[in-house]
Design a protein around this motif. Structure first.
Motif: not given
Ligand code: CAA
Length: 390
Positions: A31, A34, A39, A113, A150-151, A154, A186-187, A201, A203, A207, A238, A280, A308
């Motif tokens: 979808d 999502k 994000i 970052c 999943p990353g 992003t 975490d990363f 999760k 990460s 944060y 994100f 970053y 962060y």
């Molecule tokens: N409509 C609306 N919302 C939806 C949806 C839909 N159809 N489907 C899912 N969502 C929502 C979920 O509920 C979730 O929201 P919450 O976080 O508020 O619960 C959100 O969308 C993401 O869904 P998932 O958790 O299922 O997504 P995912 O498992 O694919 O992973 C992620 C998301 C963990 C951010 C992943 O993209 C990732 O690993 N990214 C890289 C790591 C990252 O950016 N971490 C951030 C902190 S670390 C940091 O800041 C340093 C850096 O720069 C990396």
């Protein structure tokens, strides 16, 4: 210290291509909400093969030097977690491309970052020591994760260049900072990998914990009360992360915040990141650019910054927007850098991604593609060769 020091000018640039998240949603059969709502991302920048952190950095810094000259710059601090060499500072390539004088100190900084914030704070210290000098601070990165992970949603790319000096025209930095250091996996990106590894999760939790730690230290250091800040700029892997972080910060500070309050505090700070993706080290400063470019007049208003970097370090600090700052803004150029990107489909994005993972090393020429002011022309004898557009 009473000497005002801070950001005198700020300019960012981004990659040549753009992938819309609808394309990614179609490819994976998920979808689109999502990405858009979950994000908070609409699209992500994808560099062309002849772009890298050096070409983006030089392109971001060039307009800053064109406006202010390079006479007072004696230090270049380039922060990145997309390093192109384990020994040589990428800033030296940038120094050469920009034709900076030989009487310059150039060094690269790394702490995920957070690196550009370290550079900004170190630059402020150098300027306090000698207010006749200015420092060129650059944050430049390309966020890449494994395809299908999943990353992947992003990813992104951008470089920001800032001129730090005394009596700045844009943002006067407060001297109080809140800091938080915590050894957490975490990363990270081991030396033998071209893509980052992340425990998504963990990460997000790391944060939030770091936001709490940095705020606690800031309060103990006698910083401003949270209510004083007009706006909040966050590191945005994100854009939804800024909302999570601000909700957590408000709770830590004992401030009741409705969803509408949180949206208001972050309003204007997420526009560029939503379209560019994670950049970053540059991400927090794209949030600042977004705020300054899109907000009503902020003259004299205090704004908060939360940096962060995974692994992890966080810093919470404030600054006051300098009256007259609007004359320095580069709103049209920033919007054009985002607008002019060439849209690609998922298959083209995938091919660029796969190519980026193998182009380093060996001997090869790279065709001109991005049409930017600087380009990576190839690798010869294990040396990166850069070119300037005629
Ligand atoms: N409509 C609306 N919302 C939806 C949806 C839909 N159809 N489907 C899912 N969502 C929502 C979920 O509920 C979730 O929201 P919450 O976080 O508020 O619960 C959100 O969308 C993401 O869904 P998932 O958790 O299922 O997504 P995912 O498992 O694919 O992973 C992620 C998301 C963990 C951010 C992943 O993209 C990732 O690993 N990214 C890289 C790591 C990252 O950016 N971490 C951030 C902190 S670390 C940091 O800041 C340093 C850096 O720069 C990396």
């Amino acid at each position: 210290p009473t000497l005002p020091v801070g950001i005198h000018d700020l300019c960012f640039t981004t990659g040549y291509y753009v992938l819309d998240h609808n394309e990614m949603a179609r490819h994976y059969g998920v979808d689109p909400d999502k990405y858009r709502l979950g994000i908070g991302q609409d699209s992500m920048s994808v560099p062309a093969p002849d772009e890298d952190i050096v070409t983006m950095a030089a392109a971001a810094a060039q307009p800053v030097l064109a406006r202010h000259g390079a006479d007072t710059i004696r230090t270049v601090l380039l922060a990145t977690e997309t390093g192109v060499d384990q020994a040589k500072a990428a800033g030296l390539f940038v120094h050469a491309l920009l034709g900076l004088p030989s009487s310059t100190r150039v060094v690269e900084l790394k702490q995920a970052c957070y690196g550009a914030t370290a550079a900004l704070q170190l630059a402020a210290g150098l300027v306090y020591r000698d207010p006749t000098q200015s420092v060129l601070v650059i944050g430049t990165d390309i966020a890449r994760y494994d395809l299908g992970s999943p990353g992947e949603a992003t990813e992104g790319a951008a470089a920001v260049a800032m001129l730090v000096r005394a009596a700045p025209a844009v943002l006067r930095l407060d001297s109080t900072s809140g800091l938080y250091a915590n050894d957490v996996m975490d990363f990270w990106r081991p030396n033998y990998r071209a893509t980052a590894l992340v425990d998504g999760k963990t990460s997000i939790e790391a944060y939030l914990q770091a936001v709490q730690g940095a705020w606690k230290d800031y309060a103990e250091q006698g910083g401003r009360p949270l209510e004083e800040f007009e706006a909040f700029c966050y590191h945005q892997p994100f854009t939804k992360m800024a909302h999570k972080a601000h909700r957590h910060l408000a709770a830590c500070a004992g401030l009741g915040q409705s969803d509408a309050d949180i949206r208001a505090a972050l309003r204007h700070t997420t526009s560029y990141n939503r379209l560019i993706g994670n950049s970053y080290t540059a991400s927090l400063y794209l949030a600042l650019a977004s705020l300054l470019d899109h907000s009503e007049d902020l003259s004299g208003k205090p704004i908060a910054m939360l940096s962060y970097g995974s692994g992890s370090i966080a810093e919470f600090f404030g600054g006051t927007v300098v009256p007259g700052y609007r004359e320095q803004l580069r709103t049209a150029a920033h919007q054009e850098a985002v607008r002019r990107r060439v849209p690609i489909g998922y298959a083209e994005y995938r091919a660029l991604h796969e190519r980026a993972l193998v182009t380093d090393g060996g001997e090869h020429l790279i065709e001109a593609e991005s049409g930017g002011p600087f380009r990576l022309a190839g690798i010869r004898g294990h040396k990166r060769v850069y070119d300037t557009a005629d």
